[in-house]
Design a protein around this motif. Structure first.
Motif, PDB file in Angstrom:
ATOM      1  N   TYR A   1       0.859  -1.188   0.000  1.00 26.78           N
ATOM      2  CA  TYR A   1       0.000   0.000   0.000  1.00 26.78           C
ATOM      3  C   TYR A   1       0.893   1.234   0.000  1.00 26.78           C
ATOM      4  N   THR A   2       0.284   2.372  -0.270  1.00 28.44           N
ATOM      5  CA  THR A   2       0.975   3.667  -0.225  1.00 28.44           C
ATOM      6  C   THR A   2       0.222   4.575   0.742  1.00 28.44           C
ATOM      7  N   ILE A   3       0.961   5.385   1.475  1.00 30.24           N
ATOM      8  CA  ILE A   3       0.340   6.395   2.339  1.00 30.24           C
ATOM      9  C   ILE A   3       0.722   7.769   1.799  1.00 30.24           C
ATOM     10  N   LYS A   4      -0.282   8.601   1.559  1.00 29.49           N
ATOM     11  CA  LYS A   4      -0.053   9.957   1.065  1.00 29.49           C
ATOM     12  C   LYS A   4      -0.512  10.985   2.100  1.00 29.49           C
ATOM     13  N   ALA A   5       0.406  11.871   2.484  1.00 31.44           N
ATOM     14  CA  ALA A   5       0.069  12.982   3.378  1.00 31.44           C
ATOM     15  C   ALA A   5      -0.185  14.220   2.516  1.00 31.44           C
ATOM     16  N   ILE A   6      -1.409  14.669   2.495  1.00 32.16           N
ATOM     17  CA  ILE A   6      -1.812  15.777   1.618  1.00 32.16           C
ATOM     18  C   ILE A   6      -1.554  17.109   2.313  1.00 32.16           C
TER      19      ILE A   6
ATOM     20  N   GLU B   1      -3.741   1.009  -7.023  1.00 29.23           N
ATOM     21  CA  GLU B   1      -3.140   0.315  -5.890  1.00 29.23           C
ATOM     22  C   GLU B   1      -3.726   0.868  -4.600  1.00 29.23           C
ATOM     23  N   PRO B   2      -3.783   0.043  -3.544  1.00 32.09           N
ATOM     24  CA  PRO B   2      -4.351   0.510  -2.274  1.00 32.09           C
ATOM     25  C   PRO B   2      -3.569   1.702  -1.724  1.00 32.09           C
ATOM     26  N   THR B   3      -4.282   2.746  -1.387  1.00 31.50           N
ATOM     27  CA  THR B   3      -3.650   3.967  -0.888  1.00 31.50           C
ATOM     28  C   THR B   3      -4.420   4.509   0.306  1.00 31.50           C
ATOM     29  N   ILE B   4      -3.670   4.959   1.300  1.00 32.01           N
ATOM     30  CA  ILE B   4      -4.259   5.653   2.453  1.00 32.01           C
ATOM     31  C   ILE B   4      -3.972   7.133   2.280  1.00 32.01           C
ATOM     32  N   PHE B   5      -5.006   7.941   2.193  1.00 28.27           N
ATOM     33  CA  PHE B   5      -4.863   9.380   2.010  1.00 28.27           C
ATOM     34  C   PHE B   5      -5.087  10.063   3.358  1.00 28.27           C
TER      35      PHE B   5
END
Length: 514
Positions: free
Chosen positions: A228-233, A265-269
């Protein structure tokens, strides 16, 4: 006589003010070797000639006032957004430093009581008192552990790796001693002072060697690619949303555009604190179609927004963090535990409310405090994680993150726009560096009008959206770090260090007599 005292006060205020430039974002830590030494020499010399202990409280208060006046002036910027608060700006600029300076006054007052003619003993007493009172300042009432002198080293990555063992308060105590060492050398009368100076030089060298070894070990370890990917906006949405009707749909679309979801792909925003201005947590289902059209079925969205609960026929408001799937089903939520005085709750609200005082961020009433902070388990067919939630300045509390240390990452959301284009957001960010090293965990930080970043367990921002910019920081690969001693024992280590200092007092006294 009055003129002499007045000049003394100005001199001490000046020393405190100059010391403030050792803090982020300047980090001129070399200043403190001069200012702390001159301050110690001043009070040590005065104690030989002045018996009135009240003067020493005044000296400490003056140092603290200068220090906090120049390092916390930016707090008043939060009062400029609402016309009803503007009359409090001069009060905030003066009153907050004046209150915090009381703790420094207590340091020098107690020093004058426990003062010893033996220079080494007085040196250790000064360090113990300073470190202990700073710990109390950081813990009493709601606590305010902002601008400890230890943050002077926030850019000295090798030197601060020792935080993983001893924590911030122990490190702060050692920093106070280290900065006062030149005074010990200048005033020396025997070999005991030389030995103490040499001892702290060795301690400093040990910190650097340990930090270099720890950092090299981390860099040489193999990265693990996550599924997974984690994105900090990191947006720059105006604070006007708190005071006037805003197009909430436009704000959400802006956040979605910045998030750049791909559905592949699974991503946590991770979205910042309070970016949804009008809808409560329970209302978010109205945007269900918008989210399902833009996010993939395995995506998760974490955001800061307000929530409301009814208990005993009374509405309670919370500053919350919520985890949603792409259909806006609630997966998990957290209500902020450490609230900002006057920012999120008004102390003695029934009394102070009569004179018109209210919270800055909440127009209806004070936020209520969440019950406890535990890791959030977020799970779907592709993701299974425990995340420790920290909202805004909850990141500043060393050793008080959670009693449950079973979590994978720390997630921190913040709204730093309250402090404008000042040094405040940069000081706030420096706390994340300290928490990452202490915990040995990655910190994923999303700040509106601030600094968003992926901070690794070494306190290094692997990806960062600079202050004033928009975009996102992304995490998809990590390096594992064992649980740190500080995570296991917390601030008990600080109490152990105090005992070691007391032992050193007796040891050097014995050495002197021999």
């Amino acid at each position: 006589m009055f003129k002499k005292h007045f000049l003394n006060y100005l001199y001490i205020i000046f020393l405190g003010a100059v010391s403030s430039y050792s803090l982020p974002p300047y980090n001129y830590f070399i200043i403190n070797f001069i200012t702390f030494s001159l301050f110690f020499i001043f009070i040590f010399d005065k104690k030989k000639r002045i018996t009135n202990n009240n003067f020493f409280f005044q000296y400490g208060w003056c140092f603290g006032f200068g220090y906090f006046l120049f390092s916390l002036y930016w707090v008043s910027i939060s009062l400029t957004f609402d016309q009803s608060f503007k009359f409090l700006i001069p009060v905030a600029i003066i009153l907050l430093p004046a209150f915090l300076a009381i703790f420094y006054g207590l340091i020098t007052y107690l020093f004058s009581i426990f003062y010893a003619k033996n220079l080494v003993t007085s040196f250790f007493i000064f360090s113990i008192l300073f470190g202990t009172i700073e710990f109390i300042r950081s813990s009493i009432l709601t606590g305010f552990p902002w601008n400890l002198i230890a943050f002077s080293f926030s850019k000295s990555i090798y030197f601060i790796q020792i935080l993983s063992i001893i924590g911030t308060y122990s490190f702060n105590l050692i920093c106070i001693s280290l900065f006062t060492i030149p005074a010990l050398f200048i005033l020396r009368k025997s070999r005991a002072e030389i030995i103490v100076c040499f001892f702290f030089i060795l301690v400093s060298a040990g910190f650097l060697i340990f930090g270099n070894f720890k950092n090299n070990n981390f860099n040489s370890s193999e990265g693990i690619k996550k599924p997974y990917t984690i994105k900090a906006i990191s947006p720059n949405i105006s604070l006007d949303r708190f005071y006037s009707k805003q197009d909430e749909l436009k704000i959400i679309n802006e956040l979605i555009e910045l998030s750049a979801p791909t559905k592949t792909e699974p991503t946590i925003f991770l979205w910042p604190e309070g970016v949804i201005p009008d809808s409560y947590l329970r209302d978010m289902s109205i945007y269900k179609n918008l989210f399902s059209n833009n996010f993939g079925e395995h995506d998760l969205i974490i955001m800061g927004l307000n929530s409301i609960e009814t208990k005993n026929d009374k509405n309670l408001f919370f500053n919350s963090m919520a985890v949603f799937n792409n259909k806006l089903d609630l997966i998990a939520s957290y209500n902020k535990v450490n609230l900002v005085p006057f920012g999120e709750f008004t102390p003695f609200e029934k009394i102070l409310g009569l004179i018109g005082l209210k919270t800055i961020t909440n127009n209806y009433q004070s936020f209520s405090r969440g019950e406890k902070r535990i890791p959030l388990n977020i799970k779907n067919s592709k993701i299974d994680l425990n995340l420790l939630p920290l909202i805004c300045y909850e990141i500043i509390y060393s050793g008080k993150l959670s009693k449950d240390n079973n979590f994978d990452y720390i997630i921190n959301i913040s709204e730093d726009g309250w402090f404008g284009n000042s040094i405040g957001p940069k000081q706030h960010f420096s706390h994340s560096i300290f928490r990452s090293i202490e915990s040995g965990k990655y910190i994923i930080r999303s700040a509106n009008n601030g600094i968003s970043a992926i901070i690794n367990p070494m306190g290094i921002a692997e990806e960062e959206v600079e202050f004033g910019s928009t975009g996102y920081a992304e995490l998809s690969e990590i390096k594992l770090v064992k649980s740190t001693p500080f995570m296991l024992y917390g601030n008990k280590i600080f109490l152990m260090l105090i005992l070691i200092y007391i032992f050193l007092i007796f040891s050097f006294n014995k050495l002197k007599h021999e």
